[in-house]
Design an enzyme around this catalytic site. Structure first.
Site, mmCIF file in Angstrom:
data_model
loop_
_atom_site.group_PDB
_atom_site.id
_atom_site.type_symbol
_atom_site.label_atom_id
_atom_site.label_comp_id
_atom_site.label_asym_id
_atom_site.label_seq_id
_atom_site.Cartn_x
_atom_site.Cartn_y
_atom_site.Cartn_z
ATOM 1 N N LYS A 6 0.849 -1.200 0.000
ATOM 2 C CA LYS A 6 0.000 0.000 0.000
ATOM 3 C C LYS A 6 0.882 1.247 0.000
ATOM 4 O O LYS A 6 1.919 1.277 0.677
ATOM 5 C CB LYS A 6 -0.911 -0.024 1.231
ATOM 6 N N SER A 49 -9.649 2.026 2.861
ATOM 7 C CA SER A 49 -8.762 2.749 1.957
ATOM 8 C C SER A 49 -7.763 1.838 1.241
ATOM 9 O O SER A 49 -7.125 2.254 0.282
ATOM 10 C CB SER A 49 -8.005 3.826 2.740
ATOM 11 N N SER A 84 -10.041 -0.363 7.114
ATOM 12 C CA SER A 84 -9.476 -0.179 5.771
ATOM 13 C C SER A 84 -8.771 -1.409 5.186
ATOM 14 O O SER A 84 -8.374 -1.389 4.029
ATOM 15 C CB SER A 84 -8.500 0.998 5.763
#
Length: 485
Positions: free
Chosen positions: A79, A154, A178
């Site tokens: 990420k 996210s 997330s």
């Protein structure tokens, strides 16, 4: 069948028998990215040259003493809020669009020690603020099961890349759901570890008392291996727990006889889609057939979870994001006339709408005259939420419920309605407020879209969470289904 349909342990064995090479695995990853990335748009930056070079080096080590552990030679996606030395890290924000870090996050150091191969950096909501990956400044990631729908957020890029078979696993971060929410939307396995289990050093901070890095994988066993590799105390992170890391894979016995499950009525009540509720009740029947028992309980303060979370997370974000001022690194406006003007314009031009909204909310909650009414009150309610979990865990081993109230929604459907968007995290937020571990695993489908089952455990008891998740996974076929891209 691709390499990435196999479990990590099987790939590791094939490498050891020299049936395949690390170069084969890296080639498979980039070939798949070449085939589907235009549709999915999960990656922001690829590290192809370095990855192929590392694969060649690791192929020479295969079968020698330097061939270390189970992650040796395995491709992984990261990420884009986890800093990677010399590899662009943007947090999907214009303000960091050209930021090349000069150091590695602790989890990256651990992955390098394990000789994993970084394929690239994955898209996300800007500074991890969002539940749909629509708040990225660069691109909108699509859900591999239906390209008109969001992958969740996210960590949407991480979950979509794993679901689409671009990488066998990825790292995400979880502040209010997330990792688990996109895992549910994309039909993969995502774990938020106990707060303090994994070092946050090198994770670009959103809300420091809530953030945790965690693994997203195709199955529970791989998830356990990846958590094993990234966990442990870190002198660079004062909040990392000084506890030994257990062998998580040994916990995967498939045995849940006598296990006591709590099912909060708040998790299967009003606002939860009927098919989601039915999938959870069916999952509980599966666990019952394996020898577990369940009872309905109450988490009375969970109804205050969203208000508490958005006050605390926004307050911490307001403080953490103050460092992005155009002076030291990142984007700087070109049309400032003085220093104050430079700060204002840099932040106005560099941050997206959702980030500005949360900075303003947090700054307001921390301001003189409002601090006691909002921030302090939210901290008090957080303590009550934590106590609710402690009370239930005195009698029960795990808490089970849905991960999300609905399947994945359409791109653009909720983007102009922040309150509906925030309500999406209603089932995951309290886990972060209490600091306990939670996992999402596939448990059904609604109109061809995956649904997630959330299993929540006691502090630092990821082993039991994995044991229940693995037992359910072995008794069902949901995790074997893949999107047809």
């Amino acid at each position: 069948m691709t390499f990435f349909d196999q479990k990590l342990a099987d790939l590791h064995q094939s490498l050891h028998k020299k049936e395949i090479t690390v170069t084969d695995l890296v080639n498979e990853s980039y070939q798949r990215i070449g085939e589907v990335e235009e549709k999915v748009q999960a990656f922001l930056t690829l590290d192809e040259e370095n990855a192929r070079q590392k694969a060649k080096e690791l192929d020479k080590k295969l079968g020698t003493d330097e061939d270390k552990g189970i992650l040796f030679g395995m491709p992984i996606g990261i990420k884009d809020n986890i800093v990677t030395k010399g590899l662009r890290t943007t947090c999907a924000s214009k303000i960091l669009e050209n930021f090349d870090p000069i150091y590695d996050a602790t989890v990256m150091t651990k992955l390098h020690d394990a000789e994993a191969v970084t394929i690239g950096k994955l898209n996300m909501d800007e500074f991890a603020m969002g539940s749909s990956t629509e708040n990225s400044s660069f691109q909108k990631t699509k859900n591999p099961w239906d390209l008109e729908r969001v992958p969740g957020g996210s960590s949407g890029g991480s979950a979509a890349a794993v679901a689409a078979g671009e990488v066998p696993f990825a790292l995400g971060s979880d502040t209010g759901g997330s990792i688990r929410q996109p895992a549910a939307f994309c039909g993969v396995v995502g774990l938020k570890p106990t707060y303090g289990r994994v070092s946050r050093f090198g994770l670009v901070a959103f809300a420091s008392s809530l953030d945790q890095i965690g693994p997203i994988t195709r199955n529970v066993e791989d998830n356990a291996y990846l958590l094993q590799a990234i966990s442990g105390v870190d002198p660079m992170d004062g909040t990392s727990a000084q506890l030994d890391v257990p062998n998580y894979v040994q916990a995967l016995t498939g045995d849940v006889k006598g296990l006591k499950i709590a099912v909060p009525k708040e998790y299967i009540g009003e606002g939860v889609n009927e098919e989601v509720r039915e999938s959870v009740l069916s999952a509980l029947k599966v666990l019952e057939s394996l020898g577990a028992t369940w009872e309905e309980v109450s988490l009375p303060h969970s109804k205050y979870g969203i208000a508490t979370y958005y006050l605390l997370a926004s307050s911490e974000a307001s403080s953490n994001l103050a460092r992005f001022d155009g002076i030291r690194y990142g984007y700087r406006t070109e049309n400032a006339t003085n220093l104050i003007d430079l700060y204002k314009k840099t932040r106005a031009e560099g941050f997206g709408e959702e980030v500005k909204r949360r900075i303003m909310l947090g700054t307001f909650a921390l301001s003189s005259g409002y601090y006691d009414a909002y921030y302090k009150k939210a901290q008090q309610v957080r303590t009550l939420i934590k106590k609710d979990f402690e009370d239930i865990f005195e009698k029960y081993d795990v808490i089970v419920g849905p991960t999300t109230p609905t399947p994945a929604f359409k791109i653009g459907e909720n983007i102009n309605d922040p309150l509906t968007m925030y309500a999406n995290d209603i089932l995951t937020i309290t886990v972060n407020l209490a600091g306990v571990p939670g996992i999402s695993i596939p448990c059904g489908f609604s109109g061809g879209l995956p649904l997630g089952l959330q299993i929540i455990g006691k502090h630092f008891d990821e082993s039991t969470v994995y044991r229940v998740a693995h037992a359910f996974e072995q008794a069902t076929e949901f995790h074997k289904q893949k999107p047809m891209l």
